[in-house]
Structures are given as C-alpha cells and as structure tokens.
Write a protein that holds these residues in place. Structure first.
Motif, mmCIF file in Angstrom:
data_model
loop_
_atom_site.group_PDB
_atom_site.id
_atom_site.type_symbol
_atom_site.label_atom_id
_atom_site.label_comp_id
_atom_site.label_asym_id
_atom_site.label_seq_id
_atom_site.Cartn_x
_atom_site.Cartn_y
_atom_site.Cartn_z
ATOM 1 N N TRP A 238 0.853 -1.198 0.000
ATOM 2 C CA TRP A 238 0.000 0.000 0.000
ATOM 3 C C TRP A 238 0.886 1.245 0.000
ATOM 4 O O TRP A 238 1.942 1.233 0.649
ATOM 5 N N PRO A 239 0.488 2.319 -0.700
ATOM 6 C CA PRO A 239 -0.594 2.396 -1.693
ATOM 7 C C PRO A 239 -0.077 1.929 -3.043
ATOM 8 O O PRO A 239 1.103 2.110 -3.368
ATOM 9 N N ARG A 240 -0.931 1.371 -3.876
ATOM 10 C CA ARG A 240 -0.496 0.875 -5.189
ATOM 11 C C ARG A 240 -0.348 2.004 -6.206
ATOM 12 O O ARG A 240 0.546 1.969 -7.046
ATOM 13 N N ASP A 241 -1.239 2.979 -6.147
ATOM 14 C CA ASP A 241 -1.178 4.098 -7.101
ATOM 15 C C ASP A 241 -1.712 5.335 -6.395
ATOM 16 O O ASP A 241 -2.858 5.366 -5.966
ATOM 17 N N ARG A 242 -0.874 6.340 -6.252
ATOM 18 C CA ARG A 242 -1.285 7.511 -5.469
ATOM 19 C C ARG A 242 -0.747 8.785 -6.096
ATOM 20 O O ARG A 242 0.410 8.832 -6.545
ATOM 21 N N VAL A 243 -1.583 9.806 -6.122
ATOM 22 C CA VAL A 243 -1.196 11.140 -6.578
ATOM 23 C C VAL A 243 -1.360 12.092 -5.407
ATOM 24 O O VAL A 243 -2.452 12.201 -4.833
ATOM 25 N N LEU A 244 -0.282 12.784 -5.052
ATOM 26 C CA LEU A 244 -0.283 13.691 -3.905
ATOM 27 C C LEU A 244 -0.181 15.127 -4.394
ATOM 28 O O LEU A 244 0.735 15.477 -5.135
ATOM 29 N N TRP A 245 -1.115 15.969 -3.967
ATOM 30 C CA TRP A 245 -1.156 17.375 -4.369
ATOM 31 C C TRP A 245 -0.522 18.262 -3.309
ATOM 32 O O TRP A 245 -0.053 17.818 -2.276
ATOM 33 N N HIS A 246 -0.570 19.555 -3.596
ATOM 34 C CA HIS A 246 -0.215 20.618 -2.652
ATOM 35 C C HIS A 246 1.216 20.523 -2.146
ATOM 36 O O HIS A 246 1.521 20.859 -1.004
ATOM 37 N N GLY A 247 2.117 20.053 -3.012
ATOM 38 C CA GLY A 247 3.534 20.052 -2.653
ATOM 39 C C GLY A 247 3.935 18.990 -1.666
ATOM 40 O O GLY A 247 5.037 19.064 -1.090
ATOM 41 N N ALA A 248 3.105 17.987 -1.404
ATOM 42 C CA ALA A 248 3.480 16.910 -0.482
ATOM 43 C C ALA A 248 4.716 16.194 -1.010
ATOM 44 O O ALA A 248 4.900 16.051 -2.219
ATOM 45 N N ASP A 249 5.577 15.735 -0.088
ATOM 46 C CA ASP A 249 6.809 15.083 -0.525
ATOM 47 C C ASP A 249 7.103 13.780 0.216
ATOM 48 O O ASP A 249 8.190 13.220 0.069
ATOM 49 N N LYS A 250 6.148 13.270 1.013
ATOM 50 C CA LYS A 250 6.373 12.026 1.757
ATOM 51 C C LYS A 250 5.183 11.090 1.605
ATOM 52 O O LYS A 250 4.043 11.525 1.442
ATOM 53 N N GLN A 251 5.476 9.797 1.671
ATOM 54 C CA GLN A 251 4.424 8.795 1.601
ATOM 55 C C GLN A 251 4.880 7.536 2.325
ATOM 56 O O GLN A 251 5.931 6.968 2.001
ATOM 57 N N PRO A 308 4.775 -3.441 -7.365
ATOM 58 C CA PRO A 308 5.082 -2.035 -7.648
ATOM 59 C C PRO A 308 4.087 -1.083 -6.984
ATOM 60 O O PRO A 308 2.884 -1.362 -6.928
ATOM 61 N N CYS A 309 4.577 0.010 -6.480
ATOM 62 C CA CYS A 309 3.748 1.103 -5.969
ATOM 63 C C CYS A 309 4.120 2.363 -6.745
ATOM 64 O O CYS A 309 5.305 2.718 -6.796
ATOM 65 N N ARG A 310 3.155 3.016 -7.336
ATOM 66 C CA ARG A 310 3.424 4.224 -8.117
ATOM 67 C C ARG A 310 2.905 5.432 -7.353
ATOM 68 O O ARG A 310 1.738 5.472 -6.960
ATOM 69 N N VAL A 311 3.781 6.399 -7.148
ATOM 70 C CA VAL A 311 3.421 7.603 -6.405
ATOM 71 C C VAL A 311 3.833 8.822 -7.222
ATOM 72 O O VAL A 311 4.967 8.893 -7.712
ATOM 73 N N ALA A 312 2.915 9.763 -7.371
ATOM 74 C CA ALA A 312 3.195 11.009 -8.081
ATOM 75 C C ALA A 312 3.102 12.166 -7.100
ATOM 76 O O ALA A 312 2.134 12.267 -6.336
ATOM 77 N N PHE A 313 4.118 13.028 -7.130
ATOM 78 C CA PHE A 313 4.147 14.212 -6.273
ATOM 79 C C PHE A 313 3.932 15.441 -7.156
ATOM 80 O O PHE A 313 4.781 15.775 -7.989
ATOM 81 N N VAL A 314 2.789 16.067 -6.989
ATOM 82 C CA VAL A 314 2.400 17.200 -7.828
ATOM 83 C C VAL A 314 2.801 18.494 -7.136
ATOM 84 O O VAL A 314 2.504 18.676 -5.944
ATOM 85 N N PRO A 315 3.474 19.404 -7.832
ATOM 86 C CA PRO A 315 3.842 20.678 -7.200
ATOM 87 C C PRO A 315 2.612 21.511 -6.870
ATOM 88 O O PRO A 315 1.512 21.288 -7.395
ATOM 89 N N GLU A 316 2.804 22.483 -6.008
ATOM 90 C CA GLU A 316 1.709 23.356 -5.589
ATOM 91 C C GLU A 316 1.152 24.135 -6.777
ATOM 92 O O GLU A 316 1.880 24.870 -7.457
ATOM 93 N N ARG A 317 -0.140 23.947 -7.077
ATOM 94 C CA ARG A 317 -0.806 24.651 -8.173
ATOM 95 C C ARG A 317 -2.170 25.117 -7.674
ATOM 96 O O ARG A 317 -3.218 24.541 -8.036
ATOM 97 N N PRO A 318 -2.210 26.166 -6.849
ATOM 98 C CA PRO A 318 -3.462 26.569 -6.198
ATOM 99 C C PRO A 318 -4.538 27.042 -7.158
ATOM 100 O O PRO A 318 -5.727 26.938 -6.848
#
Length: 824
Positions: A238-251, A308-318
């Motif tokens: 866990w998690p298998r596929d996750r997209v994190l917004w708002h500048g998050a950088d940890k999982q 495999p676990c896929r994680v995307a870290f999206v930069p802050e885009r308010p």
C-alpha cells in the motif's frame, strides 16, 4: 553558402528545457472530509507480531495526503494491542478495533485479530534470514551476490537459492562466518555493524531487528528449515497508485506477506524498496521521500515476489483549473482523467495543417503534396479528419512504412539473411501489413514457419534466430514484451522469470534445424556468413539442456504451465497457439502498446518491450482497453490505428502549456526527429530529386529499402538501425552535432537543393516571390506561410542580387527548420 551555418544550428536543435525552481511545499488544505486506514483488516499472529499502519486524509478539493506520522491511532481497548507511533503490536489473543484521528476527523475502524500472542514463532532461514541478506544489500550483484563473490564470500544473486546461501553462511570456510558458541563474535554480525573492517560499510546497528534476528538464528545452531516450513504465496503493498497534491513530498509504504499455512505478516521492516528514480529515497521504516515533484515507481521486494507502488508528487498549483474537453472517446476519458489527477493541462487540439502533416507521416511515412494540403485545408466537411485517416490506411505507402517497422524488429538484414531473402521477406511483410492480416495470424505464420526461405519468406524468422536460446529471447521480447535473457544463467534479478522459464521456452525451439541449399562466400564480409537459400525444418530429436540440472528442459510456457507432448511432436504450434491466443492478455497488450508507441511517440509501457512488474503502464486501464479493442476487432492493426488517430489525445498540439512542458502522460504531442528513412524521403520529395540507391531502380524511396545495405551514410547518421537487435531501442531519434553538419553541408542535401526541379520550375515560370515562398512552405511544412513570413522573406528575396541563389538559400533554410525536421 557559409552564411547558412548559423541558420541551420538555430533551426535544427530544439531549445533545451530549463530546470524549473521548485517552490517550498505548501501547507495542505484545511478541510478534511474523511480518513482511511490501510490495511483495513489486521492479523497479528505469533509472539512479537506487528503491523505498520498507513493513514490517508481526503480533502474537500479532491486531494489526499499521507498523514501517518501526524495521525493518532486509538485502540478500542489496550488489552489486546499496544500502539507505538504508527505501528500496532499484539499483546493478548482476541479481537479489537483501531481508529485514526486527525484534523477533527476519525477514520472508519480497522479490525484487529491477535492470535498466539504468547507463542514464539520459530525462526526460518528462508523467511527471516534471507530477507536480511537482501535488505542489507549483501546478495546484490555488486556485493556477495556477484558470480565470483566478494573477498571469498559468495551468496546467490538476490537470494534466489536459500540452500546455497545456508551452506555459504554455515559451512563454507569451516563455518568461520558464524560462531554458535559466541554469536556476537560472528563475522556476519561484526562486519555489517562496523565492528570489523567491511568494504560494504555499516549495514545495520547492534540494536537493530536485523542484528537481533541473525544472532538468535546463530545461537540456535543455524538450523535449516523443516520441510513443512511455510512458503511465501502473496505479497501486498500500500498504496499501489497515489497522486499527492499541494507540494506533499512524503508517503508511507506498507508491505504485508501471506504464507502457505495461511499466516499473515507485516514485512514493511523486512522488505526491500527499490525506487525507479534517484530523486526518491525510502527510509528503513518504509517512508518514501521525494526530493522534487515527479512520478516514481517503487518496487517492494520480499523474497521472490515483487509489488510495484506508483506515487506522483504534484507541485503546488493553487489556481489550477482543468479545461473542459468533451471526452466521448474511451482513450480520451482515460488520458484526460489522469491529466486532471496530475493537475496537468493538455494542449489545445492541433490545427488542420498540423493534423494533416502528422497523419501523413504517421500512417504513410511521407509528406502531403502541396495540392493535398490545399485541398484538405479548403475542405469544410466536419468529418474530414476521419475521412483522411481512412484514405491514408488504404494507400500503398501505409504498407511500405509499417512493414519497415516490422522489418526492424524481425532483423531483416543482409548479413543474417542474404540479399534475395531480405527482399522476399520484406515483400511478405508488406503484403501482410497492406492486407491487414490479423496480427495473431501474422505471428502464428512466423512461429510455425519452415521450408525454403525463398519460397516461404516467413521462415527467415529462424534464419535470424538459429539457436534455440536466441529464438526464445527474440520471441519473448517481440511478441510478449519480456526481456528474459537475464534468466539464462540465473533467475532474473529484476523480474519474476526463472531459469526454468528461460530454458523451458527455449525447449520449444530445440528441434528447429536449418541447412543451406547454396554455400557461397561473399568477399569483404564475415567468412562465416552463408549466402543463398536456407531450408528450415523440424528434426525428430533435439533438446535443450538445463544448466542447473543437466537434464533436458521440458517445454514450459511463460504462464508457468509445462506441456506434455509426444516424443516426436511438433512443439511450435502449441507455442504459437498460446502466444497468439485471444485469451493471452499479454500478447494483445504488447501489440497495442507498439501501435500506440508509433503513433504517440511514447509507449504506455516504456520502453515498449520491457513489460515487468517494476515497470507498470502509465495508464494500465487504457492499455487493457486498447488490447481488448484489438482482440474484439480480430487483431486488426488498421482498426487500432484508426481508433487512436480519431481520439483527441492523438490530435493535441505540440505547443506546451505551463504545466505540461515536461509531462510524459500524453498531454501534448512531443516533437520528435523524423526517422532516418522518412527524413531522407521528405528531402527528396520537397526538392523533387530522388535518391539513387545502389542496386535499386531510381525512384525507390528510402522507406522501401528492404534491408540495411544500399543506402547513403545519411541514413546511419540519422539513426537507422543495423537490425542486429530485435528491439525498438536500436533505432535512434536523438539529435546530434553530426546531424546538424549533415543538414548544413552534406552533398546529400546541398546537391538536391541546387538540382531541385521544383525550384527550377518555379524560376522558369517566373513565379512571384510570394508564390515561391508558399510553394516551399506547402511542400515542406504542409501549411501556408503567415503574413509576417511572407513579408519578411519576400523582402529578402526582392533585395537579392542573385535571385536563384536567394531561392536556393530559402529552400535550404526551410528544410533545416525544426518544423520540417520534427514530427510534431
């Protein structure tokens, strides 16, 4: 013509992307709507059992965030469990529930069952000691897992053999690595903890789980596992596929193993975490940290299984707002949903001129003529793009171009296949592609081929794969997207394939034999090269010897099934039927991915022939949908090409938006250098000067060359493959300085410009400068020049003392622009 140098350099090389400064991660949004706990059902079995918990917060704007480190875990009672941070430990047998609290929200409860809390769990060498060797890196190829070991100590590569490793630890060198009388003096404990000099440095501390477990096993006398010891049957992550917004950088990552006796164990602290990019690190407790925004796949490895676990870290885009697209096409629904999730704005749809040029290049490998450009741009029919696609798929150039791609993969070249065989094989490929032969039938014909390579050109498949091992590797790579070669000498270090898989697949080809009808030698070529007709036939005997057992390998499909065939049975039809079956999801996915790659510039699985658990598809559901579509339409390549090209995703512009400049999820068309043959043909088409290929009639296009001999050095310089590998990777599309100099000063380009009948005709007819400019733009760029271009260039031509030289310069400059050189 020296003044052309600076112009060409500017036109040829795309401007490098500038690194964007990363903003400091912004605070997460305030409104949390719910919390979740993973795993949602927890089993703590045996003394010392534990479970790492993942807590996720969901926000009102659709964002989610890992709050494991900040959330508070609360047990329904403290009699059965003990909570330490984000880890739940078993105390007493029974059942209870836990919840997570954070930001004013409480999660749904997760059930916890504690079993045998007072019962010590016997140590297993396979399940407890081997993971330590893997997690500490001891059995890596750069350390003791090397074939020659390191400093006299050798382990099996990445833990493929527990028997070998047990012997190396407990008995090799008279057992001096482990001291059962004084375990703390054991070399396997003193070296990795830094108490003794160790080339690999410190791997774990004296107070660590690794040290305690190893010491306990040594003190117990280094026992081997009992025959009834449970085996790993399932690995979850866990998690298998996750997209994190708002500048998050940890999982937080969590891994759990299930064994053959039904027991379940948290292995987060025992698993190996392997990120796909260097900018992502994973801590000993399974916390993933991204140094910059981006996407990464982390392979969670425990014993012989991977997840495999896929994680995307999206930069802050308010202020991000996804544009309104009418995504009626199933391709667009999948692509745009992923872009919205990643907060990436797609580019606008390309204009008619851009679509026309792209479609001609992608389907036929040629440019539209000026007359075709004018007709298409003037057409007011709203369905003209769909009509164009159908027209292009029925043109003979389609078969020329798409058979070229198969000729690359099937290594149709003159050293492995003689010149006549090359011509006949290419003609066979062209016929099948032009007739839209179902791809499953196409592949069956190749795999079951035999007889004369002249009378049955498809038999050349075995001329380029003379050995069983080579035939197995090529078949797996081309038709199944599997790079199985690494499993020849040992189990695959990065995939699930074993030596049994490799040699079992090779066994299907063990009785394929060849003999020459003619045996002439060609001068100036390798003395072992055979020229002439070859006969491919099936022998009654022949086996592949398994290097580990020394016994004949049994034919084994890559789905794990071993086939029992008659002693003299033909093994190839059974293999071909399985590979090309409608039920073989992998086969259809590989074919669909290759077609997508050639139309979109990048595979859904990239590289296109590297399907493995640790390299998941960027859009897994889309790839499955394309494969299903292909199967349902009788493996028609034309159908899938038509389907993809009708989508908005295919028809997007190459012009970037602020959020998609570096995107790889098909938010825009990525400009790409034209293939070598297409580029040379385009220069010939624009100048109207055909290339003269040695041994071929004038007028033959480079795309139509059957093999790799007979073409100018231009083709090699622009990336044409030698066809020595059955891999898309052999064709190069990167720009180089040598290519720039070729476009600037080579005889191939300059002579065609000077001798251009198109240019001569325009001058002889006393055409106006504006008409000349328009003709060159329509022929080379598939569009009309803008008013500004007409004015600027027209002024230069009007002022030229030598009109012919000025027009030559213009033609030369146009074919040196990025707009001409790139598929965009």
């Amino acid at each position: 013509m020296l003044h052309r140098v600076s112009l060409a350099i500017v036109f040829l090389f795309p401007i490098a992307s500038l690194a964007r400064a990363q903003d400091k991660p912004a605070a997460t949004p305030a409104t949390i709507v719910r919390l979740t706990i993973d795993p949602s059902e927890i089993v703590l079995q045996g003394q010392g059992a534990r479970q790492q918990i993942l807590v996720t917060a969901y926000y009102a704007d659709g964002a989610l965030c890992d709050v494991t480190a900040q959330a508070r875990l609360v047990a329904q009672d403290t009699e059965h469990v003990r909570i330490a941070g984000s880890v739940v430990h078993g105390k007493r047998d029974g059942e209870t529930r836990i919840v997570a609290e954070f930001g004013g929200q409480t999660s749904a409860p997760a059930g916890v069952r504690v079993q045998d809390a007072d019962k010590p769990t016997p140590l297993s060498f396979q399940n407890d000691i081997m993971p330590i060797l893997s997690r500490s890196g001891c059995n890596q190829g750069t350390c003791h897992g090397n074939f020659n070991g390191k400093n006299g100590f050798r382990l099996s590569l990445r833990g493929e053999s527990a028997v070998f490793d047990l012997d190396s630890l407990s008995r090799d060198t008279q057992g001096r690595r482990c001291n059962v009388f004084d375990p703390d003096k054991s070399l396997v404990l003193q070296k990795p903890t830094g108490q003794m000099s160790h080339e690999g440095g410190m791997r774990f501390g004296k107070n660590s789980h690794e040290y305690t477990t190893l010491r306990q096993w040594i003190a117990a006398g280094m026992p081997a596992d009992a025959p009834a010891t449970a085996k790993l049957t399932k690995l979850e992550a866990w998690p298998r596929d996750r997209v994190l917004w708002h500048g998050a950088d940890k999982q937080q990552l969590v891994a759990r193993a299930t064994f053959s006796d039904g027991s379940v164990r948290d292995v987060t602290h025992q698993a190996v975490f392997e990120p796909s990019v260097e900018s992502v690190k994973v801590s000993a407790t399974g916390v993933l940290h991204a140094e910059k925004p981006g996407e990464a796949t982390v392979v969670v490895r425990f014993l012989d299984q991977r997840m495999p676990c896929r994680v995307a870290f999206v930069p802050e885009r308010p202020d991000f707002q996804f544009p309104q697209f009418k995504a009626a096409h199933y391709i667009d629904k999948q692509v745009f949903a992923r872009l919205k999730e990643l907060q990436v704005e797609p580019s606008e749809l390309t204009d008619d001129a851009g679509f026309l040029r792209r479609a001609f290049l992608d389907v036929c490998g040629v440019l539209p003529t000026p007359a075709e450009v004018k007709s298409f741009l003037a057409d007011k029919n709203p369905n003209k793009r769909e009509r164009l696609i159908d027209q292009l798929l029925n043109r003979p150039e389609y078969a020329d171009y798409w058979s070229l791609q198969w000729a690359d993969l099937l290594r149709n070249e003159e050293k492995a296949v003689d010149a006549k065989g090359v011509r006949l094989f290419r003609h066979w490929l062209k016929q099948r592609i032009g007739d839209d032969t179902p791809l499953d039938q196409f592949v069956r014909a190749l795999l079951t081929s035999r007889g004369s390579t002249y009378e049955n050109p498809q038999a050349n498949y075995y001329r380029t794969n003379l050995e069983p091992n080579k035939a197995a590797e090529t078949t797996a790579l081309v038709f199944l997207g599997v790079r199985i070669a690494c499993a020849k000498c040992h189990n695959h270090p990065f995939d699930r394939w074993t030596q049994d898989d490799y040699h079992g697949l090779s066994a299907f080809f063990a009785r394929v034999k060849t003999r020459m009808v003619e045996n002439k030698r060609r001068d100036k070529l390798d003395k072992h090269e055979l020229v002439g007709e070859m006969i491919v036939y099936l022998d009654r005997e022949g086996e592949v010897t398994h290097p580990t057992t020394g016994q004949p390998a049994t034919p084994r499909l890559l789905d794990g099934r071993t086939l029992t065939l008659g002693a003299s049975a033909d093994r190839l039809p059974a293999l071909a039927d399985w590979i090309a079956s409608k039920d073989n999801r992998q086969f259809a996915r590989v074919l669909a991915n290759r077609i997508w790659f050639h139309l979109m510039g990048r595979g859904l699985v990239e590289p296109v022939d590297d399907f493995r658990e640790s390299n998941p598809a960027s859009h897994a559901a889309l790839l499955d949908a394309l494969a299903k579509d292909l199967v349902e339409h009788n493996f028609s390549q034309k159908h899938l090409i038509r389907t993809i090209m009708r989508s908005q995703s295919y028809q997007l512009s190459s012009k970037p938006k602020p959020t998609n400049k570096e995107d790889t999820h098909f938010s825009r068309v990525e400009p790409k250098l034209l293939n070598a043959e297409v580029l040379l043909d385009a220069i010939c088409q624009v100048t109207a000067v055909p290339e003269a290929f040695k041994g071929y009639p004038v007028g033959l296009r480079a795309v139509q060359l059957p093999g790799v001999l007979g073409g100018p050095s231009f083709l090699k310089r622009f990336g044409r493959p030698d066809r020595l590998l059955a891999c898309e990777c052999e064709r190069q599309s990167e720009t180089t300085l040598g290519q720039a100099m070729t476009m600037i000063n080579s005889e191939t380009v300059l002579q065609k410009v000077q001798d251009s009948p198109r240019l001569a005709r325009l001058l002889d007819q006393k055409t106006t400068n504006q008409e000349i400019i328009s003709e060159f733009y329509l022929a080379a760029l598939s569009r009309y020049p803008t008013e500004r271009e007409l004015e600027t260039i027209g002024t230069r031509l009007d002022a030229a003392a030598d009109r012919r030289a000025a027009v030559e310069d213009l033609l030369w400059a146009v074919i040196n622009t990025k707009e001409f050189l790139l598929r965009r």
